[in-house]
Design a protein around this motif. Structure first.
Motif, PDB file in Angstrom:
ATOM      1  N   VAL A   1       0.836  -1.207   0.000  1.00 57.06           N
ATOM      2  CA  VAL A   1       0.000   0.000   0.000  1.00 57.06           C
ATOM      3  C   VAL A   1       0.869   1.255   0.000  1.00 57.06           C
ATOM      4  O   VAL A   1       0.563   2.243  -0.690  1.00 57.06           O
ATOM      5  CB  VAL A   1      -0.955  -0.018   1.197  1.00 57.06           C
ATOM      6  N   ARG A   2       1.960   1.223   0.742  1.00 57.66           N
ATOM      7  CA  ARG A   2       2.841   2.403   0.766  1.00 57.66           C
ATOM      8  C   ARG A   2       3.445   2.657  -0.611  1.00 57.66           C
ATOM      9  O   ARG A   2       3.553   3.813  -1.047  1.00 57.66           O
ATOM     10  CB  ARG A   2       3.943   2.209   1.806  1.00 57.66           C
ATOM     11  N   SER A   3       3.817   1.608  -1.313  1.00 62.89           N
ATOM     12  CA  SER A   3       4.350   1.771  -2.668  1.00 62.89           C
ATOM     13  C   SER A   3       3.300   2.355  -3.598  1.00 62.89           C
ATOM     14  O   SER A   3       3.605   3.228  -4.443  1.00 62.89           O
ATOM     15  CB  SER A   3       4.838   0.423  -3.204  1.00 62.89           C
ATOM     16  N   GLU A   4       2.049   1.911  -3.463  1.00 69.73           N
ATOM     17  CA  GLU A   4       0.978   2.458  -4.296  1.00 69.73           C
ATOM     18  C   GLU A   4       0.741   3.935  -4.001  1.00 69.73           C
ATOM     19  O   GLU A   4       0.521   4.730  -4.930  1.00 69.73           O
ATOM     20  CB  GLU A   4      -0.306   1.661  -4.067  1.00 69.73           C
ATOM     21  N   LEU A   5       0.797   4.307  -2.731  1.00 71.75           N
ATOM     22  CA  LEU A   5       0.589   5.714  -2.367  1.00 71.75           C
ATOM     23  C   LEU A   5       1.723   6.597  -2.890  1.00 71.75           C
ATOM     24  O   LEU A   5       1.476   7.691  -3.420  1.00 71.75           O
ATOM     25  CB  LEU A   5       0.472   5.850  -0.853  1.00 71.75           C
ATOM     26  N   LEU A   6       2.950   6.131  -2.759  1.00 66.99           N
ATOM     27  CA  LEU A   6       4.080   6.919  -3.234  1.00 66.99           C
ATOM     28  C   LEU A   6       4.119   7.000  -4.748  1.00 66.99           C
ATOM     29  O   LEU A   6       4.654   7.963  -5.311  1.00 66.99           O
ATOM     30  CB  LEU A   6       5.389   6.326  -2.704  1.00 66.99           C
ATOM     31  N   THR A   7       3.567   5.998  -5.419  1.00 69.80           N
ATOM     32  CA  THR A   7       3.472   6.069  -6.875  1.00 69.80           C
ATOM     33  C   THR A   7       2.547   7.198  -7.306  1.00 69.80           C
ATOM     34  O   THR A   7       2.803   7.891  -8.305  1.00 69.80           O
ATOM     35  CB  THR A   7       2.969   4.726  -7.443  1.00 69.80           C
ATOM     36  N   ASP A   8       1.482   7.412  -6.550  1.00 75.43           N
ATOM     37  CA  ASP A   8       0.554   8.500  -6.860  1.00 75.43           C
ATOM     38  C   ASP A   8       1.151   9.861  -6.535  1.00 75.43           C
ATOM     39  O   ASP A   8       1.011  10.814  -7.320  1.00 75.43           O
ATOM     40  CB  ASP A   8      -0.752   8.313  -6.097  1.00 75.43           C
ATOM     41  N   SER A   9       1.791   9.975  -5.372  1.00 72.43           N
ATOM     42  CA  SER A   9       2.328  11.273  -4.965  1.00 72.43           C
ATOM     43  C   SER A   9       3.362  11.072  -3.868  1.00 72.43           C
ATOM     44  O   SER A   9       3.224  10.192  -3.007  1.00 72.43           O
ATOM     45  CB  SER A   9       1.200  12.184  -4.466  1.00 72.43           C
ATOM     46  N   SER A  10       4.388  11.909  -3.888  1.00 66.24           N
ATOM     47  CA  SER A  10       5.405  11.870  -2.833  1.00 66.24           C
ATOM     48  C   SER A  10       4.895  12.481  -1.537  1.00 66.24           C
ATOM     49  O   SER A  10       5.600  12.464  -0.521  1.00 66.24           O
ATOM     50  CB  SER A  10       6.659  12.608  -3.301  1.00 66.24           C
ATOM     51  N   TYR A  11       3.697  13.030  -1.561  1.00 64.27           N
ATOM     52  CA  TYR A  11       3.096  13.603  -0.347  1.00 64.27           C
ATOM     53  C   TYR A  11       2.975  12.557   0.749  1.00 64.27           C
ATOM     54  O   TYR A  11       3.081  12.881   1.935  1.00 64.27           O
ATOM     55  CB  TYR A  11       1.721  14.172  -0.688  1.00 64.27           C
ATOM     56  N   TYR A  12       2.766  11.292   0.375  1.00 65.82           N
ATOM     57  CA  TYR A  12       2.514  10.239   1.353  1.00 65.82           C
ATOM     58  C   TYR A  12       3.790   9.644   1.924  1.00 65.82           C
ATOM     59  O   TYR A  12       3.780   8.515   2.429  1.00 65.82           O
ATOM     60  CB  TYR A  12       1.683   9.131   0.699  1.00 65.82           C
TER      61      TYR A  12
END
Length: 493
Positions: A252-263
């Motif tokens: 899940v963390r990889s998916e979030l960082l793929t969308d935006s570096s905000y996460y």
């Protein structure tokens, strides 16, 4: 050596003396072809069949005796494991009671330099201890604990950066709207910030936060775009509006960082050892999926499980009462408290390899062992009954049994069940745990199951009974029928 004396017959041939038993040497007798033929042609004894029958009956008696010994051994092992578990729980309770009252003389012995250096930390710890003693002296069960590296902090003068506090809460019982703060450590006790049970309570359990939650773990159903969108939105809201620490899986963390570096602030773990310590950091678990996601959350925590808030994003859910469309209102209500929770028990299972060397007379094609929370799953499909999740018990449901008298049972929660593959089985068996982690059971292997001491606390939308009835009403159309058509006489206008 003394020479052997031989006797001579009338033809001058030497013959050996007779043996002590009165017969000639067996080797010389069998060397005669005629003697061998006579032995072959000799009819069998009339009573040999009776002797074989008696011998087989004796072997059967011995086999039954060995089977009873094996059963007694397995029962003794199971009882020993249960007593060991109870001993460990009692030992942890005693350690907890000893550590709750810290000797005040220890702080007085500290020198002035150290006392001045850690004055703020000592004051905070003393206040926490006094608050814990004051709260635990009243009715109810509280969770005021100071944790450091997964263990109880015994020294108040500890570096502040190494101290991590879990959110504390209080459990109380109520029935039909009447709340009761009766102190029941024998029913539900609090062990270092974790819920454990010795017995089940028939009343509704309510959870009230004594301090606000600080860390939330979010678990999601994989391979779902809608779940990914909801997860990213929820993470942003929890961080910006609630100022919470957030843990997710590495995927899940990889998916979030793929969308935006905000996460980048989202935390995760690297190995199984860190997973074992999650219960010391996480205050609340949020699941986005169906019942399978809730089961996955429970399987991650081998010991104590933080309270779970399950949101329904699956195809069929009996343990997911919250709707994802209103997650802000639901989580705000959870954070405010108090909330009703359901303690869903789990089974702990042990595989005993080659536990017996005897045969079993009965045969079965399959067996389901389940808690009452799992009564609406495979157990129901195999003919078992639907059971309220707060009914204490273990469901024993045969699958297509060879014997028609082998019917489903509901056993009390304190029993230990032992299932053994017959020693004379022509094949092996498999033990599956919530549809995964299969274990192969060979002939003679046994599976021992009992109720685990660590329940899975799930939040209720209304209460346990209302949520259960709504789930079977919506999911199984329980007690639903079409509206009866009216084809009788009508009143004249």
């Amino acid at each position: 050596m003394s020479p052997k004396s031989n006797k001579f017959d009338s033809n001058g041939n030497a013959s050996s003396p007779p043996q002590e038993n009165g017969f000639n040497d067996s080797f010389s007798l069998l060397s005669s072809e005629k003697a061998v033929q006579e032995l072959i042609q000799q009819p069998l004894d009339q009573g040999i069949d009776d002797h074989l029958f008696e011998f087989s009956e004796a072997l059967r008696t011995v086999a039954k005796a060995l089977r009873r010994v094996a059963e007694g051994k397995a029962t003794a092992q199971a009882e020993a494991a249960e007593w060991k578990r109870k001993y460990e729980l009692e030992r942890e309770r005693n350690i907890q009671l000893e550590q709750e009252v810290l000797p005040e003389e220890h702080d007085r012995e500290c020198d002035d330099k150290r006392a001045n250096k850690f004055a703020d930390q000592s004051v905070q710890c003393d206040e926490a201890v006094e608050e814990s003693l004051r709260c635990c002296g009243k009715n109810g069960i509280c969770s005021h604990e100071v944790l450091r590296d997964g263990e109880l902090d015994r020294n108040c003068s500890t570096v502040q950066s190494k101290i991590m506090r879990k959110a504390s809460f209080k459990l109380s019982w109520w029935c039909k709207g009447d709340k009761s703060d009766q102190h029941k450590h024998d029913i539900v006790s609090f062990e270092r910030g974790n819920i454990t049970t010795a017995e089940r309570s028939s009343k509704q359990i309510s959870l009230k936060w004594e301090s606000p939650p600080r860390t939330v773990l979010i678990l999601t159903k994989p391979n779902s775009v809608s779940v990914q969108i909801l997860c990213s939105e929820m993470v942003r809201w929890l961080k910006e509006e609630k100022k919470l620490n957030i843990f997710v899986e590495r995927r899940v963390r990889s998916e979030l960082l793929t969308d935006s570096s905000y996460y980048n602030f989202v935390q995760t773990w690297q190995d199984d050892e860190e997973v074992l310590l999650l219960h010391t950091k996480v205050d609340l678990i949020v699941t986005l999926g169906g019942d399978g996601t809730v089961l996955w959350a429970a399987s991650m925590f081998k010991g104590p499980v933080p309270p779970i808030v399950p949101f329904s994003l699956g195809s069929l859910g009996f343990m997911t009462p919250f709707y994802s469309e209103h997650y802000r209102e639901c989580l705000n209500s959870i954070f405010r408290g108090p909330i009703s929770i359901t303690l869903r028990h789990r089974l702990q299972c042990y595989v005993i390899r080659d536990a017996a060397k005897t045969e079993y007379e009965n045969e079965g094609d399959g067996l389901i062992l389940s808690t009452t929370s799992g009564s609406t799953a495979y157990s129901l499909a195999a003919g078992g009954s639907m059971v309220h999740p707060q009914v204490p018990g273990i469901l024993f449901t045969p699958i297509c049994p060879h014997s028609l008298s082998f019917r489903p049972l509901i056993l009390p929660e304190h029993v230990t069940i032992r299932v053994q593959v017959p020693f004379n089985s022509r094949g092996h068996a498999w033990a599956s745990f919530d549809g995964k982690d299969r274990k192969r059971l060979a002939a003679g292997d046994a599976l021992v199951c009992s109720m685990a001491p660590w329940p899975v606390p799930t939040a209720c939308q209304v209460d346990s009974t209302s949520d259960f009835l709504r789930s079977i009403h919506d999911g199984l159309h329980w007690n639903l029928r079409k509206t009866q058509s009216f084809d009788g006489p009508r009143d004249a206008a």
